[in-house]
Design an enzyme around this catalytic site. Sequence first.
Site, short mmCIF file in Angstrom:
data_model
loop_
_atom_site.label_atom_id
_atom_site.label_comp_id
_atom_site.label_asym_id
_atom_site.label_seq_id
_atom_site.Cartn_x
_atom_site.Cartn_y
_atom_site.Cartn_z
N GLU A 110 0.81 -1.22 0.00
CA GLU A 110 0.00 0.00 0.00
C GLU A 110 0.84 1.27 0.00
OE1 GLU A 110 -3.41 0.25 2.28
OE2 GLU A 110 -3.99 -1.78 1.72
N CYS A 144 3.71 -6.51 8.81
CA CYS A 144 4.64 -6.01 9.82
C CYS A 144 4.67 -6.98 11.00
CB CYS A 144 4.20 -4.63 10.31
SG CYS A 144 5.40 -3.86 11.43
N CYS A 151 -2.96 -1.13 15.36
CA CYS A 151 -2.63 -0.99 13.93
C CYS A 151 -3.18 -2.17 13.13
CB CYS A 151 -1.12 -0.92 13.80
SG CYS A 151 -0.56 -0.99 12.10
N CYS A 369 -3.49 6.70 9.10
CA CYS A 369 -2.47 6.02 9.90
C CYS A 369 -3.01 4.77 10.56
CB CYS A 369 -1.97 6.96 11.00
SG CYS A 369 -0.88 8.19 10.37
#
Length: 379
Positions: A110, A144, A151, A369
């Site tokens: 992304e 990640c 997140c 974010c």
Amino acid sequence: MTPGGDEYVQLLDASGSQSKRPLFGLSNEQLTEAMHTLGQPAYRGKQLSQALYRQWNTTFDDISTLPKDLRLALSDTGFVVGLPEIAETFRSSDGTERYLVACGDGQTVETVWMPGGDGGEEGDGTEEAENLRATICVSSQIGCAVNCQFCLTARLGLLRNLTAGEIAGQVVAVLKRQNVKIGRDRINLVFMGMGEPFLNYDSFMDAVRLLVNEVGIAESRMTVSTSGIVPGIIRFGAEKVRPKLAISLNASNNLVREEVMPITKKWSINDVLEAVRRVPLRAKERITFEYVLLGGVNDRREHADEVAALIRRANIPAKVNLIVWNPGPGVDFHMPLAEDVARFQSRLMLGGIPAFIRRPRGRDIYAACGQLKRTLKSS
Ligand code: SF4
């Protein structure tokens, strides 16, 4: 890490049965070496570099500066141009665009385009603070491993590291789509997309060097954010050419930070601040502390006072960017109340720390974010 010259020789000596090798991502020296192996003079490497990084050519046919037989030889040797392509685009009502960028192995990553900037440059003490510029948010890994609890990217786990070409290629693919002219248009890069750049350090820094040396974007226009990977921060401090540094802080003490960012068990807030203090800063440069406000978790008055005291004690020229947490499916946090956000900012300012509230961008398309998870729909 971008492979070195030996690997080229191997590839170039091979019969052509090996997998395709992208040229995009190779440094000027590596391109020259590749040309040299084909019996070509050094200026052909420079022409290739121009075609890839300045003209943003996507096929050998487009590279009109090279003779046809040389283009054929490159292709026969197993090379492809290799500039990543935008596979899908999601457009927000605020003009933000989120892209799924195709990598060579069928994976996507992304990248986000924010035409009015992301507000993160406010308070930098530079003229750009008044003149907002477009910002591209770039990913460094697919998924990640850091597992920050707020997140969405963390939900993917780490699928793989991106190569230098795939990191720099996201930027060039977006510049090309947006018709940006380097030197005419003002562009900021933030390495704050999917992944932890300092856990893919060599490829990340190779990409920075490509973007600075070949594409022509100044490193002062770039910011990298880390969750606090101490060995990475120490290496980064020794780099001659480097972006500005942002630390994703998100808590005022280790107890709260371990809850929201389990990586704190490995490197405490103090460990991170000690490493940051060793980074030599340029004139007017400040460290940015990013602080995602999670309703009822880290947004109280005492948390703000604790953050101000932490930064004052560390004696680091700094500012704080406050980010209102962006909701995502299956993530069990709450948005902070508007009055708590305002109070947090004013407590920091009272404590002598410049603090700015980042405007949320592209929330409706999962581009804000902590929302990057290759979601295939708008909200
Ligand atoms: S916030 Fe950044 S470092 Fe933390 S899990 Fe998400 S992508 Fe990784």
